[in-house]
Design a protein around this motif. Structure first.
Motif, mmCIF file in Angstrom:
data_model
loop_
_atom_site.group_PDB
_atom_site.id
_atom_site.type_symbol
_atom_site.label_atom_id
_atom_site.label_comp_id
_atom_site.label_asym_id
_atom_site.label_seq_id
_atom_site.Cartn_x
_atom_site.Cartn_y
_atom_site.Cartn_z
ATOM 1 N N ASP A 180 0.810 -1.215 0.000
ATOM 2 C CA ASP A 180 0.000 0.000 0.000
ATOM 3 C C ASP A 180 0.844 1.266 0.000
ATOM 4 O O ASP A 180 0.315 2.362 -0.036
ATOM 5 C CB ASP A 180 -0.917 0.025 1.237
ATOM 6 N N GLU A 181 2.161 1.137 0.036
ATOM 7 C CA GLU A 181 3.027 2.303 0.171
ATOM 8 C C GLU A 181 2.972 3.264 -1.009
ATOM 9 O O GLU A 181 3.152 4.466 -0.827
ATOM 10 C CB GLU A 181 4.458 1.849 0.444
ATOM 11 N N PRO A 182 2.762 2.792 -2.248
ATOM 12 C CA PRO A 182 2.631 3.756 -3.347
ATOM 13 C C PRO A 182 1.545 4.778 -3.099
ATOM 14 O O PRO A 182 1.706 5.948 -3.400
ATOM 15 C CB PRO A 182 2.297 2.867 -4.551
ATOM 16 N N LYS A 183 0.411 4.339 -2.546
ATOM 17 C CA LYS A 183 -0.684 5.259 -2.251
ATOM 18 C C LYS A 183 -0.240 6.296 -1.235
ATOM 19 O O LYS A 183 -0.529 7.489 -1.376
ATOM 20 C CB LYS A 183 -1.894 4.487 -1.723
ATOM 21 N N THR A 184 0.483 5.857 -0.206
ATOM 22 C CA THR A 184 0.974 6.787 0.811
ATOM 23 C C THR A 184 1.923 7.799 0.202
ATOM 24 O O THR A 184 1.864 8.993 0.505
ATOM 25 C CB THR A 184 1.685 6.014 1.934
ATOM 26 N N TRP A 185 2.815 7.342 -0.653
ATOM 27 C CA TRP A 185 3.779 8.239 -1.304
ATOM 28 C C TRP A 185 3.042 9.274 -2.153
ATOM 29 O O TRP A 185 3.374 10.468 -2.105
ATOM 30 C CB TRP A 185 4.734 7.418 -2.170
ATOM 31 N N GLU A 186 2.035 8.844 -2.892
ATOM 32 C CA GLU A 186 1.272 9.760 -3.719
ATOM 33 C C GLU A 186 0.486 10.755 -2.875
ATOM 34 O O GLU A 186 0.323 11.916 -3.255
ATOM 35 C CB GLU A 186 0.332 8.979 -4.642
ATOM 36 N N GLU A 187 -0.010 10.316 -1.716
ATOM 37 C CA GLU A 187 -0.716 11.230 -0.818
ATOM 38 C C GLU A 187 0.227 12.317 -0.317
ATOM 39 O O GLU A 187 -0.166 13.486 -0.196
ATOM 40 C CB GLU A 187 -1.306 10.456 0.354
ATOM 41 N N CYS A 188 1.455 11.943 -0.006
ATOM 42 C CA CYS A 188 2.440 12.925 0.456
ATOM 43 C C CYS A 188 2.797 13.899 -0.659
ATOM 44 O O CYS A 188 2.965 15.105 -0.411
ATOM 45 C CB CYS A 188 3.692 12.213 0.970
ATOM 46 N N LYS A 189 2.903 13.398 -1.886
ATOM 47 C CA LYS A 189 3.164 14.285 -3.013
ATOM 48 C C LYS A 189 2.011 15.261 -3.203
ATOM 49 O O LYS A 189 2.222 16.437 -3.521
ATOM 50 C CB LYS A 189 3.404 13.466 -4.280
ATOM 51 N N GLU A 190 0.793 14.772 -3.008
ATOM 52 C CA GLU A 190 -0.383 15.637 -3.129
ATOM 53 C C GLU A 190 -0.338 16.753 -2.081
ATOM 54 O O GLU A 190 -0.713 17.897 -2.359
ATOM 55 C CB GLU A 190 -1.657 14.803 -2.965
ATOM 56 N N ALA A 191 0.145 16.430 -0.876
ATOM 57 C CA ALA A 191 0.261 17.445 0.178
ATOM 58 C C ALA A 191 1.280 18.516 -0.192
ATOM 59 O O ALA A 191 1.170 19.668 0.249
ATOM 60 C CB ALA A 191 0.659 16.773 1.497
ATOM 61 N N LEU A 192 2.269 18.159 -1.009
ATOM 62 C CA LEU A 192 3.293 19.114 -1.430
ATOM 63 C C LEU A 192 2.897 19.888 -2.680
ATOM 64 O O LEU A 192 3.508 20.909 -2.994
ATOM 65 C CB LEU A 192 4.619 18.386 -1.695
ATOM 66 N N SER A 193 1.883 19.416 -3.393
ATOM 67 C CA SER A 193 1.533 20.020 -4.675
ATOM 68 C C SER A 193 1.053 21.461 -4.521
ATOM 69 O O SER A 193 1.202 22.260 -5.453
ATOM 70 C CB SER A 193 0.454 19.178 -5.375
ATOM 71 N N ARG A 194 0.501 21.816 -3.389
ATOM 72 C CA ARG A 194 -0.002 23.178 -3.196
ATOM 73 C C ARG A 194 1.112 24.212 -3.142
ATOM 74 O O ARG A 194 0.870 25.414 -3.222
ATOM 75 C CB ARG A 194 -0.838 23.261 -1.923
ATOM 76 N N PHE A 195 2.367 23.744 -3.003
ATOM 77 C CA PHE A 195 3.497 24.665 -2.933
ATOM 78 C C PHE A 195 4.182 24.859 -4.284
ATOM 79 O O PHE A 195 5.316 25.319 -4.359
ATOM 80 C CB PHE A 195 4.506 24.155 -1.899
ATOM 81 N N ASP A 196 3.474 24.483 -5.350
ATOM 82 C CA ASP A 196 3.932 24.723 -6.725
ATOM 83 C C ASP A 196 5.239 23.999 -7.059
ATOM 84 O O ASP A 196 6.092 24.547 -7.761
ATOM 85 C CB ASP A 196 4.094 26.227 -6.991
ATOM 86 N N PHE A 197 5.385 22.781 -6.569
ATOM 87 C CA PHE A 197 6.514 21.957 -6.972
ATOM 88 C C PHE A 197 6.089 21.059 -8.126
ATOM 89 O O PHE A 197 4.950 20.602 -8.186
ATOM 90 C CB PHE A 197 6.985 21.071 -5.806
ATOM 91 N N SER A 198 7.030 20.783 -9.020
ATOM 92 C CA SER A 198 6.762 19.826 -10.083
ATOM 93 C C SER A 198 6.725 18.421 -9.489
ATOM 94 O O SER A 198 7.143 18.200 -8.346
ATOM 95 C CB SER A 198 7.851 19.907 -11.157
ATOM 96 N N VAL A 199 6.243 17.460 -10.266
ATOM 97 C CA VAL A 199 6.198 16.071 -9.801
ATOM 98 C C VAL A 199 7.608 15.585 -9.460
ATOM 99 O O VAL A 199 7.821 14.912 -8.455
ATOM 100 C CB VAL A 199 5.564 15.163 -10.879
ATOM 101 N N GLU A 200 8.579 15.949 -10.297
ATOM 102 C CA GLU A 200 9.960 15.537 -10.044
ATOM 103 C C GLU A 200 10.490 16.152 -8.748
ATOM 104 O O GLU A 200 11.191 15.492 -7.974
ATOM 105 C CB GLU A 200 10.853 15.944 -11.217
ATOM 106 N N GLU A 201 10.147 17.412 -8.511
ATOM 107 C CA GLU A 201 10.591 18.074 -7.283
ATOM 108 C C GLU A 201 9.943 17.442 -6.052
ATOM 109 O O GLU A 201 10.583 17.303 -5.009
ATOM 110 C CB GLU A 201 10.260 19.569 -7.345
#
Length: 210
Positions: A72-93
């Motif tokens: 289930d860890e991919p989902k967790t990783w994607e959730e964390c990326k979603e939390a960072l998306s509001r700060f205008d980082f690219s997917v790679e960042e």
């Protein structure tokens, strides 16, 4: 002598190209041989070697983070990326920030002590909320995370909160002065040793740098 002058077939392999199929969790990796070679060995046919990763793995292959998780860890990783998306980082960042914070990418800040782990979105949000409580805007947090992504992997209770207490109580740094300090030197949030001038080789996390 002739045998020693011939290049190893493995040495002539071109760069690997990997693809993650959206329909499943499998990963196909392809290494392409130069057109001048027509070899077939160890699964290499017609100059192309193919391998298929296990289906219970999720791998970010061509990303700089080279992150590998399972279950289930991919989902967790994607959730964390979603939390960072509001700060205008690219997917790679986003991948790079999480990778450096949680040991998936080597960071001099941690030296060799960081054990690779997968982030939890609840803990990550607690850190972000605490940083906002210090007067940092989303724009400020973009700058802090870009300069010091490892902050997301620091302990909120054992490092960040005590360190803010030291800055406020011992140095009288609060309000706008605290915000300016954190933008200039966010690593202060993760200081956890003070060698007092007698170096203990943990300079990236030592108060002597302050």
């Amino acid at each position: 002598m002739l045998g020693s002058s011939l290049a190893s077939p493995l040495a002539t392999l071109g760069p690997a190209k990997c693809f993650r199929h959206s329909a499943g969790d499998s990963v196909t990796c392809t290494s392409v041989l130069p057109l001048s070679l027509n070899l077939s060995y160890h699964g290499v046919a017609g100059g192309v070697r193919r391998s298929r990763g296990p289906r219970n793995k999720w791998i970010v292959v061509c990303s700089p983070t080279q992150v590998e998780t399972s279950g289930d860890e991919p989902k967790t990783w994607e959730e964390c990326k979603e939390a960072l998306s509001r700060f205008d980082f690219s997917v790679e960042e986003q991948d790079k920030i999480l990778g450096k914070a949680f040991g998936h990418i080597h960071s001099p800040y941690w030296t060799e002590e960081r054990v690779k782990e997968n982030p939890k979105v609840e803990a990550l949000n607690h850190v972000l909320e605490f940083l906002r409580s210090l007067g940092l805007s989303d724009e400020d947090l973009h700058k802090v995370l870009k300069k010091f992504p490892e902050v997301l992997g620091c302990s909120l209770e054992e490092e960040m909160k005590p360190n803010i207490g030291i800055l406020e109580n011992q140095w009288g740094i609060t309000g706008k002065s605290l915000r300016s300090l954190l933008l200039r030197n966010p690593k202060v949030l993760g200081y956890n040793v003070d060698c007092k001038g007698d170096c203990i080789a943990q300079c990236t996390r030592c108060w002597v740098r302050f």
